[in-house]
Structure formats: structure tokens, C-alpha cells
Write a protein that holds these residues in place. Structure first.
Motif, mmCIF file in Angstrom:
data_model
loop_
_atom_site.group_PDB
_atom_site.id
_atom_site.type_symbol
_atom_site.label_atom_id
_atom_site.label_comp_id
_atom_site.label_asym_id
_atom_site.label_seq_id
_atom_site.Cartn_x
_atom_site.Cartn_y
_atom_site.Cartn_z
ATOM 1 N N ALA A 9 0.832 -1.208 0.000
ATOM 2 C CA ALA A 9 0.000 0.000 0.000
ATOM 3 C C ALA A 9 0.868 1.261 0.000
ATOM 4 O O ALA A 9 0.491 2.287 -0.576
ATOM 5 C CB ALA A 9 -0.936 -0.010 1.210
ATOM 6 N N ALA A 10 2.033 1.189 0.640
ATOM 7 C CA ALA A 10 2.937 2.348 0.651
ATOM 8 C C ALA A 10 3.444 2.670 -0.752
ATOM 9 O O ALA A 10 3.577 3.847 -1.127
ATOM 10 C CB ALA A 10 4.114 2.077 1.593
ATOM 11 N N HIS A 11 3.731 1.624 -1.539
ATOM 12 C CA HIS A 11 4.142 1.860 -2.932
ATOM 13 C C HIS A 11 2.998 2.492 -3.728
ATOM 14 O O HIS A 11 3.215 3.392 -4.542
ATOM 15 C CB HIS A 11 4.565 0.538 -3.587
ATOM 16 C CG HIS A 11 5.779 -0.067 -2.990
ATOM 17 N ND1 HIS A 11 5.786 -1.330 -2.444
ATOM 18 C CD2 HIS A 11 7.036 0.420 -2.820
ATOM 19 C CE1 HIS A 11 7.013 -1.609 -2.001
ATOM 20 N NE2 HIS A 11 7.777 -0.567 -2.210
ATOM 21 N N GLN A 12 1.805 2.006 -3.508
ATOM 22 C CA GLN A 12 0.652 2.539 -4.233
ATOM 23 C C GLN A 12 0.431 4.010 -3.877
ATOM 24 O O GLN A 12 0.117 4.832 -4.738
ATOM 25 C CB GLN A 12 -0.592 1.711 -3.932
ATOM 26 C CG GLN A 12 -1.784 2.068 -4.798
ATOM 27 C CD GLN A 12 -2.774 0.926 -4.919
ATOM 28 O OE1 GLN A 12 -2.473 -0.208 -4.538
ATOM 29 N NE2 GLN A 12 -3.937 1.211 -5.465
ATOM 30 N N THR A 13 0.620 4.345 -2.599
ATOM 31 C CA THR A 13 0.485 5.731 -2.172
ATOM 32 C C THR A 13 1.552 6.606 -2.818
ATOM 33 O O THR A 13 1.268 7.723 -3.273
ATOM 34 C CB THR A 13 0.588 5.825 -0.638
ATOM 35 O OG1 THR A 13 -0.488 5.092 -0.049
ATOM 36 C CG2 THR A 13 0.528 7.274 -0.173
ATOM 37 N N ALA A 16 0.692 7.275 -6.405
ATOM 38 C CA ALA A 16 -0.406 8.230 -6.517
ATOM 39 C C ALA A 16 0.042 9.644 -6.184
ATOM 40 O O ALA A 16 -0.357 10.609 -6.841
ATOM 41 C CB ALA A 16 -1.551 7.812 -5.596
ATOM 42 N N GLN A 17 0.895 9.779 -5.189
ATOM 43 C CA GLN A 17 1.298 11.103 -4.725
ATOM 44 C C GLN A 17 2.425 11.692 -5.554
ATOM 45 O O GLN A 17 2.400 12.874 -5.918
ATOM 46 C CB GLN A 17 1.720 11.034 -3.258
ATOM 47 C CG GLN A 17 2.197 12.366 -2.678
ATOM 48 C CD GLN A 17 2.452 12.272 -1.193
ATOM 49 O OE1 GLN A 17 1.595 11.804 -0.443
ATOM 50 N NE2 GLN A 17 3.634 12.691 -0.763
ATOM 51 N N ALA A 227 -3.196 11.357 -5.969
ATOM 52 C CA ALA A 227 -3.451 11.771 -4.596
ATOM 53 C C ALA A 227 -4.352 12.993 -4.501
ATOM 54 O O ALA A 227 -5.251 13.059 -3.686
ATOM 55 C CB ALA A 227 -2.125 12.044 -3.887
#
Length: 306
Positions: A9-13, A16-17, A227
């Protein structure tokens, strides 16, 4: 706890950001070794005698673009494209294996080792997590960025070259050697996928000869998570002036995910160390793939399902 090389999930964030995300240890040392061995075999097999000496024009020295039949027919082949500085007056200036800039654009189709990486459960899992309904693979290639002559790649956005409606491109960029500022690592403008629309397209020329850049109405990519929605139209050059590029120095085996709209580039390799990477892109088959995109599959074939 996530294991090394796992997409989280950190990679996905981060994707996105920032528009890029680094998954360290995506490939193990043995996988990297096998792929490097295969590249050495491909380079050894390069025969300059029947090659049109097609170079990969990065735009570093000229506004022109390549677009001969060898280039257009490469979507499902392992074709060789040469460094611009490796060809002078129609002849090579270095040994053939040191002249190759990239091999592509259909390694995921014709080469079992690269196909296995592309069609792995890990890649499929990432595509699923990113929300792709019908992920399709295209433009797979090894990029060598040769010592001393590896050309710079100017600031660009991948969805300029791989256009769908709506936009859906995502790059998978895998280091097969350590990539540093010394040998021309990736650099990107964080968050630029949220502020720089796709306003130009790289297409087959309307004249029927070669390729060209055409202006289009600015459009933002919605097929990947973003994001925020702070959209401010501007050229890539204006965007880079507003925020400096950030280098992505990674170890061999790392995966860099690249949002199709994020601005990124790489510098010339002025070191004595090559920078081998394997990269491919996915787009969503649920989106319309434009018929004037430079990369087209042969008649009767479709973009490869992931």
C-alpha cells in the motif's frame, strides 16, 4: 510485515502522490544474473551486416524522430537500435555489442526469459492493485545506455507515446545493474502527473513517412490513482523549472513504477559503467488504443494480454 520485493500500500500511495514508486528487491540476484546473461547473448548475436543502422534518436541533438520500417515493425520482435554516437557517416565507431542502445520492442513476446518476468504473478498483482480491468503489455525493451556514449533522454511523459482514451499507461522499469547519477539513472519531477497534462502526442506522421509530435487538447490521466487534483496546465519545461528533477538511484533488481503522465528523464552516461535495465509498459485494454500511435501490432494481432 511485507517481504522484500513485494508491492505494498505504501508503494501505491507513493505512485499516486509522487508519480513514481520504487520496489526494492523486486527481482532476486539469480533472476538478474539470468537476464544479464541473456542480454549478453543478444548483444553477441547482433549482426551489423544486415542492419539498417537505425539509431535511437533521443532528441538530445535534433528535433527529428526515427520512423523507418525497421522501427515500425519492431512491436513483436527483438530489434536492435543503436546509440547516436555509435554511428558516424554510416559506419560504427565502436564494437557492435557496444553500439546497441536498446533491444525491443517485443521482448515480452519473443524471449522466454523476459516474457516470464513480464507475465509473472507479481506483475499481474500490481496491475490488479492499480485497478487495470484488462492490462495489456507493449513496448518491452532492454536499454543498455552504453559507457561513455549512452545518450541522454530528455524530459517526457510516457502517455505522449502510448496514448489511450482515457489515458492508462504505466511503466515497469527494472534495474539489471546499479543505476546511479554517474551512469544515467532515472530522474523525475515529483507530483508532475498531477500538474502537467498530456498536451502533445508522438504519432505516425500524417504524410506516411516517419513520426511527428502533434499538439492535442490537454488531458489528464484518470486510469491510475492520483493523490490530489491540483491541475495546472504547463509545458514540461515550465514544470521542471517550478520543481527540480529528483534522481532515482537504485540497486540491481529494483522495480521503478512510472505513472504515464509523470515527467521523467535520464542524463547521458559519461561513466565507464553501463546501465542495463529492462522495461515494459501496460495500458488498459478497456481503453481505446489510438490507431496513429507509433507502435502497432501486425495485422491480425492484438496487444498482449497480461
Amino acid at each position: 510485515m511485507a517481504r522484500a520485493g513485494q508491492f505494498t500500500a505504501a508503494h501505491q500511495t507513493a505512485l499516486a502522490q509522487d508519480g513514481c514508486a520504487v520496489v526494492a528487491g523486486f527481482l532476486g540476484a539469480d533472476e538478474v544474473r539470468r537476464l544479464r546473461g541473456r542480454i549478453q547473448e543478444l548483444l553477441a548475436a547482433f549482426d551489423v551486416a544486415d542492419h539498417p543502422l537505425t539509431t535511437f534518436a533521443t532528441g538530445e541533438r535534433t528535433a527529428g524522430h526515427i520512423g523507418d520500417e525497421y522501427f515500425f515493425a519492431s512491436a513483436d520482435k527483438a530489434s536492435y537500435f543503436l546509440e547516436e554516437d555509435a554511428v558516424v557517416d554510416g559506419a560504427l565507431t565502436v564494437a557492435p555489442a557496444r553500439a546497441v542502445n536498446k533491444i525491443g520492442h517485443g521482448l515480452h513476446i519473443v524471449d522466454p526469459l523476459f516474457a516470464a518476468v513480464t507475465h509473472s504473478d507479481a506483475v499481474r498483482g500490481i496491475a490488479s492493485a492499480l485497478g487495470y480491468a484488462d492490462p495489456r503489455v507493449l513496448q518491452s525493451m532492454v536499454i543498455c545506455k552504453q559507457p561513455a556514449i549512452g545518450g541522454a533522454v530528455p524530459l517526457h511523459q510516457d502517455s505522449t507515446f502510448l496514448h489511450t482514451r482515457p489515458l492508462s499507461a504505466c511503466g515497469f522499469w527494472i534495474a539489471l545493474e546499479d543505476c546511479t547519477l554517474h551512469n544515467g539513472c532515472l530522474e523525475y519531477v515529483p507530483g508532475s502527473h498531477r500538474t502537467a497534462p498530456i498536451a502533445r502526442r508522438f504519432v505516425r506522421a500524417r504524410s506516411g513517412a516517419g513520426t511527428e509530435m502533434v499538439d492535442v487538447d490537454p488531458v489528464y490521466q484518470s486510469a491510475l490513482p492520483v493523490a490530489t487534483d491540483a491541475r495546472e496546465a504547463g509545458t514540461p519545461q515550465q514544470q521542471e523549472q517550478q520543481q527540480e528533477s529528483v534522481p532515482i538511484e537504485v540497486a540491481a533488481g529494483s522495480l521503478v513504477l512510472i505513472h504515464g503522465q509523470v515527467l521523467h528523464k535520464s542524463a547521458r552516461n559519461q561513466s565507464q559503467q553501463s546501465r542495463w535495465i529492462y522495461t515494459f509498459h501496460i495500458v488498459d485494454g478497456a481503453c481505446h488504443y489510438d490507431a496513429d500511435n507509433w507502435l502497432q501490432m501486425p495485422a491480425g494481432a492484438e496487444l498482449t494480454r497480461l
